[in-house]
Structure formats: structure tokens, C-alpha cells
Design an enzyme around this catalytic site. Structure first.
Site: not given
Ligand code: ASP
Length: 347
Positions: A15, A61, A92, A274-275
Site C-alpha cells: 500500500t 504482498s 502489510t 489460536q490465541c
């Protein structure tokens, strides 16, 4: 007083240098350099001298692959002796993946490599691109941090600990399992105690082979057949994104059998949570120890991005599986907190 340092900017896309097109933002050759030429700050004597290498094609990206990681690593190595520091301008979306892969590729790195980008392009009136770029260039030139870092918003993060946490905020990245290497406010405050020690050996680029590896995220109701099919050869390794401290559906025998068959066939299964915050501890719950019993190993507090990059790295060397497993659970470049300093009191 002028800044005599030299910074090499590898502009891969993202971006930060995009312009409007009828299909939405897209990178355009030459556009970023034109924008920078219009901003007096980049000509300030306080800024380092810089060279921009604009990649072709410039990428969103989302299109990055390990081939592009290698292109960046080789580009840095080719210009290593001529510059004090390196800035990698990157989208990003997959910046945390590249920031996790590059430190494994750049073995012996002893100069700063700072990845940055922005949520709003430099061409817009309101943007985060200008500050991120200026800060990244100044850190790359003025601070002898021998690491791949990700600089974004107010934070300088260890690259292999970083994760994209916001698609809309200017603080798009965090490293929830590792304190920031630096905080960017009125002053740039580097936490030197956390920065890796300098390495005194020549830089070497470790190319990755492209073994079949994958990420498998658990969800309530995941089917054992799907797991079995996903883990078939030629798959060599998988990052299993499990629940909490690494738990999975331990009452689902067919699911456990699918994992057991895969590990028996030599598939490496690394359990990452997953945390975003906390570490995998397969001894905490029966729902975790059941995974350990079928051959799943703990990824401790590694991000999925770092675990994937490490798999690429380890599978690119001719190592026996037992050694890959051992190294997977060993801190190699600051990607994992091992040994973990504290026993958690979450029970
Ligand atoms: N899609 C863009 C990219 O990753 C998003 C960004 O740069 O912020 O290239």
C-alpha cells in the site's frame, strides 16, 4: 550536522507506494519515488543517504511466496557491505510472514533490516506512510540493531515475533508474546537488553526449499476425514492452530487417529495456539496431552508465521526428523521463549 549513513531501500510493493486505479489501490512503477521526491523531509540533511531498488513487478504482498523472500534476502546480501542498514518496503498483509522468514534466511546478519509499510499510501493527504518510512530509515541508519525488525506505528518489533493485528488501525502489528524492541514516541527508545547480540561471522543466505507444509486451524466440528486428507503425503509438516494452551477435541477418537496416522508416517505436527498471547503447554489439560500422545509437539509461544518459517528453514536442511523436532522446540534466532522463564498459573 548531516547524516552520513547510507540506507538501502528494497521496495517490494504494498500500500505504501500504491496509487488509485479503477480496480482499487495497486502498485505503480516509479510512483513511490515520485512521491518521495515531493516531500522535503526526504532531502533533509538529517536523513540518511538512500538508494531505492524498486522491484519488478511490484507486488501486493498477498502475492508473496518464498521465492520473493529469497529475492529480498539475496538483494540485501548483494548490497550488505555498502550500506549501514536496510529498509524493506512491504505490504502489510504478509509482512509478518516475511519478517519471520528473513531472519532464518539471513544467517549471520549484523546490520538492521527494517520492514515497514503503511495502511494508507504516501500519496494520500492523511497517511501513516510518511512517518513509518522516515522512522524506519532513521532506525536503519542510526541504531546498530543486528536483527530483522518490523517498524510500524509506535512500535519496533522483532520480526519473527510479529503478527498483523489490525486491518484498519495505524498500529497494525504487535508481538504479543515478546516485548517491543523499541517504542517510537518523542524519542526512539530501544530496549537494548532484548536486542540479539551482534554476530561476528559473514552473512550467508540460507535458501529455502519448498517442502509441502501447511497450517490447519481447529474449529468445533472439524471432521476427522478432512484432517486425514489434509495430512496425507507429500505433506511434511503442519502448524496445527489449536485452542488456548494447545488443546484439541480429545474425545474425538477418529480425529486423534488421523493425527496419529500422520505422525507415524513422519509428518511433523507443531501445535501453536489460536490465541495471540500465551504459550502452548500440552500437559495442562487432558485435551492437550491427548495431542501429545499422538505425536504432536509443542510450538510453545511461536507465532504461526514463525513456526511456518522455521519449518521451511529446517526442512531445507538435510536433517533427521528427530533433529527437526528438537530444533523446532529450541530457540534459534529469538523466535521462541525457551526455556520459558515462568511456570504459568492459569489453572
Ligand atoms: N494488500 C496490501 C499488501 O499487503 C495491504 C497493505 O500493504 O497494507 O500489499
Amino acid at each position: 550536522m548531516s547524516n552520513s549513513k547510507r540506507v538501502y531501500i528494497a521496495y517490494t510493493g504494498g500500500t505504501i507506494g500504491m496509487q488509485h486505479t479503477p480496480e482499487g489501490y495497486a502498485p505503480a512503477p516509479g510512483f513511490l519515488a515520485e512521491q518521495m521526491a515531493e516531500i522535503p523531509a526526504f532531502r533533509s540533511p538529517l536523513m540518511p543517504q538512500y538508494v531505492i531498488n524498486e522491484y519488478s513487478p511490484l507486488l501486493d504482498s498477498a502475492n508473496m511466496t518464498p521465492d520473493e523472500w529469497l529475492k529480498i534476502a539475496r538483494d540485501i546480501a548483494d548490497h550488505y557491505d555498502d550500506f549501514d542498514g536496510f529498509v524493506v518496503l512491504h505490504g502489510t498483509d504478509t509482512m509478518a510472514y516475511s519478517a519471520s522468514a528473513l531472519p532464518f534466511m539471513l544467517q549471520g546478519l549484523n546490520k538492521p533490516v527494517i520492514l515497514t509499510g503503511s495502511q494508507i499510501p504516501l500519496c494520500e493527504i492523511r497517511n501513516d506512510a510518511r512517518e513509518n518510512l522516515i522512522t524506519a530509515m532513521l532506525i536503519a541508519s542510526d541504531y546498530a540493531i543486528p536483527e530483522v525488525c518490523l517498524c510500524f506505528g509506535d512500535l519496533l518489533l522483532r520480526g519473527c515475533r510479529s503478527a498483523k493485528v489490525s486491518a484498519i488501525g495505524f498500529q497494525a502489528f504487535a508481538s504479543p508474546n515478546f516485548p517491543p524492541l523499541g517504542r517510537i514516541g518523542i524519542d526512539v527508545e530501544i530496549n537494548w537488553d532484548l536486542v540479539n547480540a551482534p554476530i561476528h561471522k559473514p552473512l550467508e543466505v540460507q535458501a529455502f526449499e519448498q517442502p509441502q507444509i501447511a497450517v490447519l486451524r481447529l474449529f468445533p466440528g472439524i471432521s476427522a476425514d478432512f484432517v486425514r486428507n489434509s495430512l496425507r503425503a507429500p505433506l511434511r509438516g503442519v502448524v496445527l492452530e489449536a485452542y488456548g494452551v494447545g488443546n484439541g477435541p480429545s474425545k474425538n477418537r477418529a480425529f486423534l487417529d488421523a493425527l496419529a496416522e500422520a505422525t507415524a508416517a513422519g509428518v511433523l505436527i507443531v501445535d501453536c495456539s489460536q490465541c495471540l498471547e500465551g504459550l502452548v503447554d500440552l500437559e495442562s489439560y487432558a485435551a492437550g496431552s491427548a495431542l501429545a500422545r499422538v505425536g504432536v509437539i509443542s510450538g510453545y509461544d511461536m507465532t504461526t508465521e514463525a513456526a511456518l518459517a522455521k519449518m521451511f528453514y529446517l526442512f531445507s536442511q538435510d536433517l533427521p526428523l528427530e533433529e527437526v523436532k528438537r530444533l523446532m522446540q529450541t530457540n534459534l534466532i529469538g523466535e521462541i521463549t525457551r526455556p520459558y522463564p515462568l511456570r504459568r498459573a492459569h489453572r
